[in-house]
Design a protein around this motif. Structure first.
Motif, short mmCIF file in Angstrom:
data_model
loop_
_atom_site.label_atom_id
_atom_site.label_comp_id
_atom_site.label_asym_id
_atom_site.label_seq_id
_atom_site.Cartn_x
_atom_site.Cartn_y
_atom_site.Cartn_z
N ALA A 1 1.01 -1.26 0.41
CA ALA A 1 -0.03 -0.52 -0.30
C ALA A 1 0.99 1.11 0.00
O ALA A 1 2.13 1.10 0.61
CB ALA A 1 -1.15 -0.37 1.53
N PRO A 2 0.40 2.60 -0.59
CA PRO A 2 1.06 3.65 -0.67
C PRO A 2 1.62 4.27 1.19
O PRO A 2 0.99 3.82 1.85
CB PRO A 2 0.45 4.77 -0.45
N GLY A 3 3.04 4.58 1.45
CA GLY A 3 3.52 4.39 2.08
C GLY A 3 3.81 3.51 3.25
O GLY A 3 4.14 3.70 4.77
N TYR A 4 3.89 2.51 3.06
CA TYR A 4 3.85 1.11 3.42
C TYR A 4 5.00 -0.02 3.63
O TYR A 4 5.29 -0.37 1.84
CB TYR A 4 2.29 -0.07 3.70
N GLN A 5 5.25 -0.83 4.11
CA GLN A 5 5.86 -2.02 3.12
C GLN A 5 5.11 -3.30 2.15
O GLN A 5 3.92 -3.11 2.67
CB GLN A 5 6.98 -2.50 4.61
N ARG A 6 5.72 -3.61 1.57
CA ARG A 6 5.26 -4.87 0.79
C ARG A 6 4.78 -5.72 1.90
O ARG A 6 5.19 -6.19 3.27
CB ARG A 6 5.75 -5.73 0.07
N GLU A 7 3.73 -6.50 2.26
CA GLU A 7 2.89 -7.47 2.94
C GLU A 7 2.50 -8.43 2.62
O GLU A 7 2.05 -8.20 1.54
CB GLU A 7 1.96 -7.02 4.02
N LEU A 8 3.07 -10.11 3.05
CA LEU A 8 2.55 -11.06 2.82
C LEU A 8 0.32 -11.10 3.29
O LEU A 8 0.45 -10.74 4.05
CB LEU A 8 3.12 -12.20 3.39
N ILE A 9 0.01 -11.36 1.66
CA ILE A 9 -1.85 -11.69 1.93
C ILE A 9 -1.95 -12.78 2.04
O ILE A 9 -3.49 -13.67 2.81
CB ILE A 9 -2.02 -10.42 1.04
N ALA A 10 -1.82 -13.65 1.25
CA ALA A 10 -2.20 -15.09 1.03
C ALA A 10 -0.71 -15.79 0.32
O ALA A 10 -0.11 -15.48 -0.35
CB ALA A 10 -3.45 -15.12 0.06
N LYS A 11 -0.42 -17.44 0.78
CA LYS A 11 0.11 -18.12 0.53
C LYS A 11 -0.27 -19.46 0.15
O LYS A 11 -0.91 -19.74 0.93
CB LYS A 11 1.81 -18.01 1.21
N ILE A 12 0.05 -19.84 -0.78
CA ILE A 12 -0.27 -21.50 -1.51
C ILE A 12 0.41 -22.05 -1.40
O ILE A 12 1.73 -21.89 -2.00
CB ILE A 12 -0.66 -22.12 -2.64
N ASN A 13 1.24 -23.31 -0.51
CA ASN A 13 2.03 -24.30 -1.07
C ASN A 13 2.01 -25.05 -1.76
O ASN A 13 1.10 -25.86 -2.51
CB ASN A 13 3.08 -24.56 0.56
N ALA A 14 3.22 -26.29 -2.10
CA ALA A 14 3.06 -27.02 -3.36
C ALA A 14 2.27 -27.88 -2.75
O ALA A 14 1.78 -28.74 -4.05
CB ALA A 14 4.50 -27.66 -3.30
N SER A 15 1.67 -28.02 -1.89
CA SER A 15 1.16 -29.22 -1.37
C SER A 15 -0.50 -29.17 -1.69
O SER A 15 -1.16 -29.57 -0.79
CB SER A 15 1.47 -30.35 0.11
N GLY A 16 -0.17 -27.21 -1.56
CA GLY A 16 -2.25 -27.08 -1.66
C GLY A 16 -2.83 -26.83 0.14
O GLY A 16 -3.27 -25.59 0.22
N GLY A 17 -1.29 -26.39 1.15
CA GLY A 17 -2.41 -25.80 2.17
C GLY A 17 -1.78 -24.44 2.02
O GLY A 17 -0.88 -23.46 1.15
N ILE A 18 -3.16 -23.36 2.63
CA ILE A 18 -3.63 -21.91 2.80
C ILE A 18 -3.10 -21.22 3.86
O ILE A 18 -3.51 -22.42 5.06
CB ILE A 18 -4.64 -21.96 2.07
N THR A 19 -2.41 -20.00 3.46
CA THR A 19 -1.77 -19.17 4.89
C THR A 19 -2.76 -17.55 3.68
O THR A 19 -2.86 -17.32 2.86
CB THR A 19 -1.10 -18.94 5.76
N TYR A 20 -3.94 -17.62 5.08
CA TYR A 20 -4.63 -15.53 4.84
C TYR A 20 -3.53 -14.66 5.67
O TYR A 20 -3.12 -15.07 7.16
CB TYR A 20 -5.49 -15.73 4.66
N ALA A 21 -3.15 -13.45 5.76
CA ALA A 21 -3.06 -12.83 6.80
C ALA A 21 -4.73 -12.40 7.24
O ALA A 21 -5.39 -12.48 6.47
CB ALA A 21 -2.73 -11.01 6.07
N ALA A 22 -4.85 -11.38 8.55
CA ALA A 22 -5.82 -11.47 8.67
C ALA A 22 -6.48 -10.48 8.18
O ALA A 22 -7.99 -10.39 8.62
CB ALA A 22 -5.87 -11.28 10.47
N SER A 23 -6.42 -9.60 7.83
CA SER A 23 -6.82 -8.39 6.83
C SER A 23 -7.89 -9.08 6.05
O SER A 23 -9.14 -8.30 5.18
CB SER A 23 -5.42 -7.13 7.03
N VAL A 24 -7.43 -10.16 5.53
CA VAL A 24 -8.23 -10.74 4.32
C VAL A 24 -9.08 -12.19 3.93
O VAL A 24 -9.49 -12.52 3.47
CB VAL A 24 -7.27 -10.18 2.56
#
Length: 118
Positions: free
Chosen positions: A40-63
């Motif tokens: 976001a403007p003025g902010y650092q880059r943040e992780l919002i969603a990740k999917i690993n090779a086996s399909g496991g998923i994590t999300y940032a709380a904000s999304v």
């Protein structure tokens, strides 16, 4: 050479939806964890969603509950479905191939702009 190309960004009103897509080439896609980051403007880059090779998923709380990450290994693509967007979701969205080894820094795409108007 690994390349990631994002698409699907744009301007949307509050409460709207967008679907981002990232196409990968030059990589054994199915063996890599893939992720979406947001800056976001003025902010650092943040992780919002990740999917690993086996399909496991994590999300940032904000999304969590609004965004859905998915991958299609046969197409070498990873998508981010975004719903109920609000102005705080505005930013540049980057696709990333996550590091797969100690000496691997991963790979970034160039990003796609998402703007949510109030």
């Amino acid at each position: 050479q690994v390349q990631l190309v994002e698409s699907g960004g744009g301007l949307v009103q509050t409460g709207g939806s967008l679907r981002l897509s990232c196409a990968a080439s030059g990589v054994n896609f199915r063996r890599n964890a893939m992720a979406w980051y947001r800056q976001a403007p003025g902010y650092q880059r943040e992780l919002i969603a990740k999917i690993n090779a086996s399909g496991g998923i994590t999300y940032a709380a904000s999304v969590r509950g609004r965004f859905t990450i998915s991958r299609a290994n046969l197409k070498n693509t990873v998508d981010l479905q975004m719903t109920n967007l609000n102005p705080e979701d505005t930013g540049v969205y980057y696709c990333k191939r996550e590091p797969s080894a100690i000496n691997d820094a991963g790979t970034w795409g160039r990003g796609t702009q998402v703007t949510v108007s109030s």
